[in-house]
Design a protein around this motif. Structure first.
Motif, mmCIF file in Angstrom:
data_model
loop_
_atom_site.group_PDB
_atom_site.id
_atom_site.type_symbol
_atom_site.label_atom_id
_atom_site.label_comp_id
_atom_site.label_asym_id
_atom_site.label_seq_id
_atom_site.Cartn_x
_atom_site.Cartn_y
_atom_site.Cartn_z
ATOM 1 N N GLN A 173 0.840 -1.191 0.000
ATOM 2 C CA GLN A 173 0.000 0.000 0.000
ATOM 3 C C GLN A 173 0.883 1.253 0.000
ATOM 4 N N ARG A 177 3.951 2.269 -2.865
ATOM 5 C CA ARG A 177 3.747 3.444 -3.723
ATOM 6 C C ARG A 177 4.902 4.439 -3.543
ATOM 7 N N HIS A 213 0.209 -7.478 -9.673
ATOM 8 C CA HIS A 213 -1.128 -6.898 -9.829
ATOM 9 C C HIS A 213 -1.161 -5.463 -9.307
ATOM 10 N N VAL A 214 -0.595 -5.267 -8.104
ATOM 11 C CA VAL A 214 -0.593 -3.933 -7.503
ATOM 12 C C VAL A 214 0.234 -2.964 -8.348
ATOM 13 N N ASP A 216 0.867 -3.120 -11.538
ATOM 14 C CA ASP A 216 0.165 -2.839 -12.783
ATOM 15 C C ASP A 216 -0.895 -1.757 -12.564
ATOM 16 N N ALA A 217 -1.613 -1.857 -11.448
ATOM 17 C CA ALA A 217 -2.639 -0.858 -11.144
ATOM 18 C C ALA A 217 -2.012 0.512 -10.887
ATOM 19 N N LEU A 218 -0.890 0.549 -10.192
ATOM 20 C CA LEU A 218 -0.217 1.817 -9.921
ATOM 21 C C LEU A 218 0.302 2.460 -11.203
ATOM 22 N N THR A 220 -0.893 2.046 -14.203
ATOM 23 C CA THR A 220 -2.065 2.531 -14.945
ATOM 24 C C THR A 220 -2.546 3.856 -14.369
ATOM 25 N N GLU A 221 -2.552 3.942 -13.038
ATOM 26 C CA GLU A 221 -2.971 5.178 -12.377
ATOM 27 C C GLU A 221 -2.028 6.329 -12.718
#
Length: 227
Positions: A173, A177, A213-214, A216-218, A220-221
């Motif tokens: 988390q 980041r 997964h995390v 990839d989401a970061l 994309t964000e």
């Protein structure tokens, strides 16, 4: 080292060698020095201080990492691995240097600044942590301040080290980041960040899978913010 593994179990040795070929030959986004540092980081976090740690310490010397570099790594990673884990690795490292006539430290270090004030962490992060618990915020300030003067390991290397710690401990988390942002600030690319997570699969496949997964989401964000 390979012969030692074969003596333990030849089938395991074959599997291990195939894994090493994939990770060390085909992941070209990371340098050999960076890969060794990440292996040593995993050894500290997972306390694999027997044969794997011996192998990685030997590899470190072969790729130009000095005894002073290794001590800075242990001082740095103690922040996240915990001081007892880093201390156990330091004791083991000292034994290996003595037993195998490896280079020993020159005493090169950095100013600790334990009695100073403030922190190099972003102010927003410091305030958020202090709001959770002020004494804990003071502890985080101390730990980050004591490491601010480190220069033997690059910012990029330190960022990749902390990203690997996040994968191993599944702290995906706020800290993941922050460490990814630090890596980008040091010039790392998204593909190099992916390579860090990919390389960590040898330390736990399912942990790396979740971290991918995390990540990839970061990514994309971040792409959406920059668009």
């Amino acid at each position: 080292m390979e012969n030692q593994v074969k003596a333990l179990d030849p089938v395991f040795a074959e599997m291990n060698a195939a894994t090493d070929r994939l990770l060390w030959e085909e992941i070209g986004e990371l340098t050999r020095r960076e890969k060794v540092l990440l292996c040593l980081t995993a050894d500290v976090c997972q306390q694999t201080l027997g044969l794997p740690f011996h192998q990685h310490v030997t590899m470190a010397a072969d790729c130009g990492l000095s005894a002073d570099d290794l001590r800075e790594l242990l001082r740095f990673v103690a922040y996240d691995s915990g001081y007892p884990a880093a201390l156990a690795a330091l004791a083991r490292l000292t034994d290996l240097e003595r037993e195998h006539a490896l280079p020993t430290p020159t005493g090169q270090g950095h100013e600790v600044n334990a009695d100073g004030a403030g922190s190099p962490l972003p102010e927003a992060m410091r305030q958020a942590v202090a709001a959770l618990d002020a004494p804990f915020g003071a502890y985080m300030d101390l730990q980050s301040r004591m490491r601010a003067g480190m220069r033997l390991l690059s910012v990029r290397e330190r960022a990749f080290i902390t990203m690997t710690v996040d994968v191993l401990f599944q702290t995906l988390q706020e800290s993941f980041r922050a460490h990814l942002t630090r890596a980008f600030g040091a010039g790392a690319t998204p593909e190099e960040a992916r390579a860090v997570v990919r390389f960590s699969a040898q330390f736990g496949m399912t942990k790396a899978w979740r971290a991918m997964h995390v990540l990839d989401a970061l990514l994309t964000e971040l792409d959406a913010v920059q668009a």
